[in-house]
Every structure is written in structure tokens, then in C-alpha cells.
Design an enzyme around this catalytic site. Sequence first.
Site, PDB file in Angstrom:
ATOM      1  N   GLY A 619       1.046  -1.502   0.535  1.00  0.00           N
ATOM      2  CA  GLY A 619       0.234  -0.068   0.139  1.00  0.00           C
ATOM      3  C   GLY A 619       0.891   1.304  -0.089  1.00  0.00           C
ATOM      4  O   GLY A 619       1.953   1.343  -0.051  1.00  0.00           O
ATOM      5  N   GLN A 620      -0.069   2.198  -0.269  1.00  0.00           N
ATOM      6  CA  GLN A 620       0.920   3.579  -0.160  1.00  0.00           C
ATOM      7  C   GLN A 620      -0.341   4.689   0.400  1.00  0.00           C
ATOM      8  O   GLN A 620      -1.341   4.993  -0.049  1.00  0.00           O
ATOM      9  CB  GLN A 620       1.168   3.786  -1.404  1.00  0.00           C
ATOM     10  CG  GLN A 620       2.081   4.914  -1.575  1.00  0.00           C
ATOM     11  CD  GLN A 620       3.390   5.248  -2.507  1.00  0.00           C
ATOM     12  OE1 GLN A 620       2.625   4.201  -4.342  1.00  0.00           O
ATOM     13  NE2 GLN A 620       4.050   5.784  -2.934  1.00  0.00           N
ATOM     14  N   VAL A 626       3.817   1.302   2.474  1.00  0.00           N
ATOM     15  CA  VAL A 626       3.275   0.657   3.379  1.00  0.00           C
ATOM     16  C   VAL A 626       3.791  -1.558   2.631  1.00  0.00           C
ATOM     17  O   VAL A 626       4.224  -1.681   1.380  1.00  0.00           O
ATOM     18  CB  VAL A 626       2.063   0.608   3.760  1.00  0.00           C
ATOM     19  CG1 VAL A 626       2.135  -0.692   4.997  1.00  0.00           C
ATOM     20  CG2 VAL A 626       1.210   1.628   4.146  1.00  0.00           C
ATOM     21  N   LYS A 640       4.930   0.739   7.803  1.00  0.00           N
ATOM     22  CA  LYS A 640       4.733   1.814   6.860  1.00  0.00           C
ATOM     23  C   LYS A 640       6.148   2.830   7.736  1.00  0.00           C
ATOM     24  O   LYS A 640       6.598   2.994   8.230  1.00  0.00           O
ATOM     25  CB  LYS A 640       3.939   2.461   8.344  1.00  0.00           C
ATOM     26  CG  LYS A 640       3.415   3.817   7.176  1.00  0.00           C
ATOM     27  CD  LYS A 640       1.711   3.331   8.234  1.00  0.00           C
ATOM     28  CE  LYS A 640       0.507   2.908   8.077  1.00  0.00           C
ATOM     29  NZ  LYS A 640      -0.250   3.591   7.232  1.00  0.00           N
ATOM     30  N   ASP A 736      -8.358  10.971   9.173  1.00  0.00           N
ATOM     31  CA  ASP A 736      -8.589  10.679   7.284  1.00  0.00           C
ATOM     32  C   ASP A 736      -9.378   8.874   7.394  1.00  0.00           C
ATOM     33  O   ASP A 736      -8.712   8.222   6.802  1.00  0.00           O
ATOM     34  CB  ASP A 736      -7.061  10.442   7.088  1.00  0.00           C
ATOM     35  CG  ASP A 736      -7.042   9.781   5.246  1.00  0.00           C
ATOM     36  OD1 ASP A 736      -7.935  10.356   4.310  1.00  0.00           O
ATOM     37  OD2 ASP A 736      -5.765   9.558   4.994  1.00  0.00           O
TER      38      ASP A 736
END
Length: 946
Positions: A619-620, A626, A640, A736
Amino acid sequence: MASFGGFLYAAILLLLCIFHVDVVRGQSTHPTEANALNAIKGRLIDPMNNLKNWNRGDPCTSNWAGVTCSKIPSDAYLHVTKLEVFKMNLSGTLAPEVGLLSELNNLNFMWNNLTGNIPKEIGNISTLKLLNLNGNHLSGSIPDEIGYLENLKRLQIDQNKISGPIPKSFANLMSMEHLHMNNNSLSGKIPSELSKMPGLLHLLLDNNDLSGPLPPKLADTRSLKILQADNNNFSGSSIPSAYNSIKTLIKMSLRNCSLQGGIPDLSGLPGLGYLDLSWNQLTGSIPTNRLASNITTIDLSHNFLNGTIPANFSGLPNIQFLSIEANNIHGAVPLAIWSNLTYKGNGSLVLDFQNNSLDTIPDAFEPPKAVVLLLFGNPVCDASNAARAARLCQPTSVNKVPSGPQVSINCVACSTDKNYEYNPSSPIPCICAVPVGVGFRLKSPGISDFRPHKEVFEFNSTSQLGLSIYQLYIEEYIWEAGPRLNMNLKLFPNNTNLFTMSEVMRLRQLLAGWEITLPDVFGPYELLNFTYADEFPTVISSGLSKGALAGILVGTVTAAIAVSVASTVFIMRKRSINRTVSRRSLLSRFFVKVDGVRCFTFEEMARASNAFDDSAEVGQGGYGKVYKGKLADGTAVAIKRAHEDSLQGSMEFCTEIELLSRLHHRNLVSLIGYCDEQCEQMLVYEFMPNGTLRDHLSVISKRPLNFGQRLHIALGAAKGILYLHTEADPPIFHRDVKATNILLDSKFVAKVADFGLSKLAPVPDVEGTLPAHISTIVRGTPGYLDPEYILTHKLTEKSDVYSLGVVLLELLTGMKPIQFGKNIVREVKSAYRSGDIAGILDSRMSSCPPDCATRFLLLALKCCQNETDARPYMAEIVRELDGIRSVLPEEDLFSVNSTITGSSVTLGNSAPDSQAATTRELFNSLQASSSGQAYSGILSGTVSPR
Ligand SMILES: *[C@@H]1O[C@H](CO)[C@@H](O)[C@H](O)[C@H]1NC(C)=O
Ligand SMILES: *[C@@H]1O[C@H](CO)[C@@H](O)[C@H](O)[C@H]1NC(C)=O
Ligand SMILES: *[C@@H]1O[C@H](CO)[C@@H](O)[C@H](O)[C@H]1NC(C)=O
Ligand SMILES: *[C@@H]1O[C@H](CO)[C@@H](O)[C@H](O)[C@H]1NC(C)=O
Ligand SMILES: *[C@@H]1O[C@H](CO)[C@@H](O)[C@H](O)[C@H]1NC(C)=O
């Protein structure tokens, strides 16, 4: 793997990193005190920006460097009780507003570069116990007002440029114990009023311009242990014979004071351990009265004394230094002088009899090895005397006794990191650990040779610090002018590599708050510095030039080529150099073990993630990429890794980790550890095998979630966020919340991720009012953003509510927040208003009882209202989702077979009576707010999808 070891080493002054612990949510600093701190900051020059967080939020609740607060019973505010900005390179002046800190106990500006006067307003702080301004460039005179500080126990204004008289008002200092005013330019007489302080222990007045007679009245003090007034000019005065009645006296040091007359009888001082009357104009013979048997030091050199060496100088078991150099003493060198010497702990005795008129040495005269006898300049040294005298007659300048010995240890260098060292005191050989460094100075010791007292020092200090004796290593001790004994102490963690943060803070508090009391023989101590992971001799990190830094890093790179993951690492290192020099040259490295969280090395992280291979990337996000990784013990983790722009100062990073490590909830992804080295910052989380919620809502998901599962996920996410809003201290706004930040574990339990990486919840501002929002630049993800936040930049907990509402809509519809230019909130609202709920529900969602779906939808829409106040609180969302779950038929919770038939869902349908009111209420308020211009173009107009 030393190659990974040395990097950005910079000294840390731990005092900067003060974690507030006692903050009570919702409270704030008293406005007057907050304003006072701002005024103080305004007058200071802070080249290292050590007080940089002094312009953010509320002093007590926002962690201002050096500020400690407490509640007091009489009002609802927090009050500043300690202001400790010790050795922070501060210059400028101390603002008079400091006097407004009316609950202050401890004011500590030691070892800075303050100029100007001591503000008289300090006299208003009646609660003050410790006033430490030593080691600055303060000038002017001591305000009389200081004398009214009834609770003041310790006044250290030594090592400044303070002039003028010692105020007579000091007579009122009823609690005073430690009065340190040495090394200034004080003038006038020593006021006899000082004798009125009932508890005075240490009076240090040396190195000033004091004059007049020594006040005999001082003999009235009831507890004085140290009287030190060297290097003043009491010309014409003699030593008052009354001083023989200060029964508590341990040390009398009146060197170079232009004193005249004879040496009084001092046999009334049973504890006298140190007597220095050298460099005066004392006359007559040395009194023959018995001296205290514990005495270590007698210095009568450079006077006009005559007569013989008295018998009472013989048989003193603890004597270390005895000098009568440069007088006119005649007669014999007494044989019995060392007869009862204990020679404890390698101790030695220096007898300096040079430049007198001694003419006889007894026949059987042979001093033991540990005794240094100096006879140069006496008639005994004439050529006619025996050859054995010649050995004792070399001219020698006496250095008192040697400075500290250094142990050499036979361990190979610690391989991990330059901050790691061996503890030579440890019974287990060659354990590498990061010690706390303590610059420690005995300001007025009652000894001349530390060696016989070393063991007592080690035993007593470690037991008061709550350490085992082998956790202390005295690296070095050096005698300095005064004489003072300057020591470098190293405190090592107990059988482990790193101290915990709280342990470091505890040690600092004990030392910097003078909470330990050494045995009298050591006199008062002063703290020169307190460092952790400090590679450079200075305390402040600026000493490292960019060139030097680049050099260190280049060296590192060269070495790194040798390692197995060579090529990848090399590329990363090159990147690191640029990063470092451009962005982090002043950031410091910080070694801290946070309880319950592991500290990983860069190597471990590289190994776990296959050197951050693209294939490991899962992921990013805004923070960085990540990676999925596997630790050496087989644990799967998500790593992370901070993007270059997300790098923080180590101190902030460390604060954040402390914060994250305290958050434990079933619905939050838990932090396992972190890595902060080599210009890299990483957070290591538990790995979530079922990925993100978004993955499961996408059309390509093979096993669509049924309604029961979706409800459970919604409830879990809401509970996680509720915890952040209400249980975290200080509260955290996620900022977020989105479907890709809601992760699913192996049992599809929802866990909220990525919290705490953003601003914390608001803290009261300096005026003491709690703002309802944080004003800051807009961040978050388009489609999830609270429209009011976009317009006003006011972030509230209701912003997270809005974002969660969008997630709830995603759960129901399977849509993305913004898809084909359409906004999910608007689409759902318009479908709802046209009565076509069924048409928008995710057709792949099975087992969906219509009334439950309706309640869920109403709740989601209520969360997504434009007006902040119209949205429910997180606790209400949790309650409503729980309510829906409780009416969901048991078999629907996990059934996967039945498929929803859209037509069966109709508005306002058959909710049980008990729930009807809630549903209607939600519905009504929704209708009200959706009228008129609600849902104007804010969402899609202001924020366009990336
Ligand atoms: C304090 O100022 C002096 C010059 O007045 C300077 O030499 C010294 O380095 C300064 N010390 C600190 C800690 O800033
Ligand atoms: C001498 O020193 C010892 C230990 O250092 C102490 O116990 C004793 O009380 C001292 N004696 C006097 C008379 O002060
Ligand atoms: C010692 O000095 C005193 C005072 O200076 C003087 O009166 C005395 O006579 C001297 N004694 C001897 C033995 O020199
Ligand atoms: C040495 O100590 C003993 C026992 O304490 C004492 O009797 C003797 O007088 C001492 N010697 C001298 C020279 O003072
Ligand atoms: C250390 O010294 C202080 C002061 O003399 C004393 O009160 C304390 O009991 C001592 N502690 C130990 C463990 O020796």
C-alpha cells in the site's frame, strides 16, 4: 554490521523532551501564566530553537519544553509548577513577567547565556523552592525582594556577573538551605542577618569582592555545614573565635581572604573535615587543641605562622592533605604524623612542608609509600643532612591528589552502534548498552582525595537513584579550581540495552530537582549536563557541520556495499544522504525504548521486507509506502516507511510513538514497534491478512460481504474512532477516515489504521479558551472531506463523523465516494428523496432486512449532513449501529445465501416500535437539513478527484 551503525549522531538534551503526563483533558493553563510564558519567550534569544514548541497551543497541555504543570485545589486551571530550561543556549533576558507564575516551585535557567538583571518580580513567587540561575551572564544586584521568598530552599546564582551587596532581607529566607552565590562580583560585608536563616546548610560566597569583617554572628546559625568564602577581601579581619561554636560545621574554606590574626581554637567542631585558611596573613602558632578526627584536609599554607608542627596533626586516620607550605614553622618533622592513617581505598597522604624552617628529621624516619612528604626549602635539606633527606627535598608543586583512573576493558568494540558502549562496572562482561551521561560536579567537597570515598559515593548515589551499583560507571573525575571535583558519570540500563523513556525522565528529575542528598563529605553537587545517546562532547546538536555529517554518511555508504543486500541498500543510502543533508541536518537521533513497543534496526526492517522490494509493497499513503514483512520470529507485520517529506525530528517521532503505544483497542491496528535510524523512520504494525475494507467492496471482490458483516465492520470502525475521540489522552481526531484505512483481520474484525499520524485534538490556546477546532491546512482524502472543514478549515470531531458517514454509504452501496464524477453523498440523498433506496443498495449484498438497511442508511446520511452540529457524535453512531445489530435476525448475521431483493426495501417500513422514534427523528432532521440549498456544489466543486 557496524556499517549500519554510525549515522546521524547528535547530542540530545533530554530536557527538551518533556512528556506531559498529568494533563487532564479539558483543562488549560491559567491565562495569566500562559501570557507570562509568552512574555518570557519574547525576551529570550533561542538560536537553537529549543523552545520552538512554545508558540503552539496551551503550555500545560501541549508539551511546552521545560514546562511542568499541576492542578491546584482552588481553581479549575492548570498552573506552571516548574520551568526548567537548563543548558539550552538561551540568551537575552529574563522577563519580569516570570513573577506572574504564581505557583512555581522550580525555576531553572542554569547554564544558559542570560544577560540583564534578576527581575525583582521573582520575589512575588511565594511558592518558589528552587531558584537556579547559575551559569549565566546576569548582572546588576540581587533584588531585595528575593529575600521574601519564604519557601525558597535553594538559591543558586553562582557563576554570573552579579554585583552589589547581599541583601539584608535574606534574613527572611526561613526555608533556605543552599545559598550559592559564588563566582560573582558581590561587594560589601557579609550581612550578619544571614545567621537568621534557621536551616542554612551551605553558604558559598567564594570568588566575589566581599569585604569588611567576617560577622561573628554567623556563629548563631544552627545548622551550617559549609562556610566557603575564598578569594574575597576581608582585609584586617580575623577569623572570629565564635566560629568554634558552629558545631555542625564540616568545611571552612577561607583561602586568600586577607585575613589577619591567629588561627582560633577549632576543637569545638567535632565534624570538621576540611579546613582551608591558606594565602592569608595569619600569624602566631598553630593551636594545639585537638582537631576533629575525621578531618581530611588542612591547608594553612602561605601565611606567617610560626612555632612547631603541633602534636594534634598526628594520628589523624583520614587525613589526605596537610600543608603548612610557605610559613615559618621550625622544629622537627613529627614521626607519628601518619601513625594511624587508614589508607582506605588506595588513598594517599600529601604532606607539604616546603619553605619553612624545619631543621630536624628523626633517625628512624621512613614515610610509607602512600605518603608524599615534601620538604624542599627547609634547613633539613642542607647538604650537611643525610642522603635520605635529599629524596624528600625535591621542589615539587603539589597537585593535591590525582584525578580519576581509567579502567581499560577487554571487549571488542560494540558493533551495533556508536552510542552503545560497554559498561565496565557490569558483572556480566561486554554487554552493549546506551548509557545516560551525567556531567556532575561536587561544588565544595570536603575531601582532597576521592579514591577512599569512591565506594561510598557509588553506593549512596546509586541507591538514591534507584539503580544497582553496577549501573554506575564513573568514567572520569578531574579536580578543578575551587577545588571542585568534576565527574563524568555514565548510568547504564540494568541488564538491557536501552533505558525506557520514563526511566530516563525519572533519573533526570532526581538529579535536576536535587532530590538526592549525598553524604556530607561530598558537599553540594551541581548538574552540568544530562545527555542520552550523546556522541559529541557538546550538548547541542548544532556542532555538527554539514560537511562532517556528509563525511560520516559517505563512510557509511562505503561500508554498506559489503553487506548482502548491497545494491538495494546502496541506492537507499544515496538517497539518505540527500535527505539528510538537505532536510535533517539539525534533527537529532534519539534512542528510546518505549514500554511495550520494540525498537527495530534498519537492518531488521530491510531483512523483513526483502530490502523493501516492490513485491513486498502492499500500500501507499500520505505518510509513505507500506510493506508486508516477516520478522525473524516469523511474525507477519506491516511496515510503514516514512516518505522523505514525512520525516520528523526524532523527538517528535518519539513523542508520537509514546502516544501510539498507549492506544490499545480491539478496533485499532496495534503498533508493534518502530525504527528510527539512518534517516529513516518506520512504524511496524500487526499485519491485517484481509486487507482493506475498500478491497472487499470493489466489484472484483470474489466474496462480497453480507449485510451482517458490513454492519459489524461499521460498528467496529465506529468504536475504534470513538476510542480515539474519547479515550485517547490527549484526544485524537483521525482526519483521514476512509475505506482504505479500515483494515480487516483474519476474522473480518475491522481495525482502524493510520491514526495518530496527524495533529492531535485541539488543546486550549494561550488565552486559556478551548477552541472547538484546529485551524490548519486542509488534509484528508477527496470524497471523504467534511464540507464545513473545506470551507472554514475548522477541524472538529464531526469531521471524522462525516468521513465515517461516507464509509457507511460505501458499505451500503458499494460505490466509491467519487465515481464517474458523481459524489456518493449526493447520489444517495437524491435516490433517497425519490424513494428509490433499493436501486442504490449494493446488489451483491445478501441477507439485508429492509428495516435494518433503512436505519443504516438514515444514520449514514445523518453523518453526512453539511452542518457540523446536525451530525451525531461518534458515541451516538455506535449506539445506533448497536441498536440495528440487536434487531438483526441471528441467522442474517453470518448467512451468505439469501440475496436481497431490492423491491422489498421501502422507506419507513416496519421498524419495531421501540426504534421507530429514533428512525423518525433521524428522518425528520434529515428532511429539515436537506431542504433549500443543502447539497450545493461544495463536495464536487471544491475538491475534485485526483
Ligand atoms: C555564551 O556566550 C559566550 C560569549 O558571551 C560564548 O562564548 C558562549 O559560547 C555562549 N555559550 C552558550 C552556551 O551559548
Ligand atoms: C566521622 O565519619 C564517619 C563516617 O564517615 C561518621 O560516621 C562519623 O559520625 C564521623 N565522626 C564525626 C565526629 O563526625
Ligand atoms: C611568632 O609570631 C608572633 C606574631 O608574629 C610573635 O609575637 C612571636 O614572637 C613569634 N614567635 C616565635 C617563636 O617566633
Ligand atoms: C591512634 O589511634 C589510637 C586508637 O584510636 C589512639 O589511642 C592513638 O592515640 C592514636 N595515635 C595518635 C598518634 O594520635
Ligand atoms: C546516602 O547519604 C545520605 C546523606 O548522608 C543519607 O541520608 C542516606 O541514608 C544515604 N543512603 C545510603 C543508601 O547510604
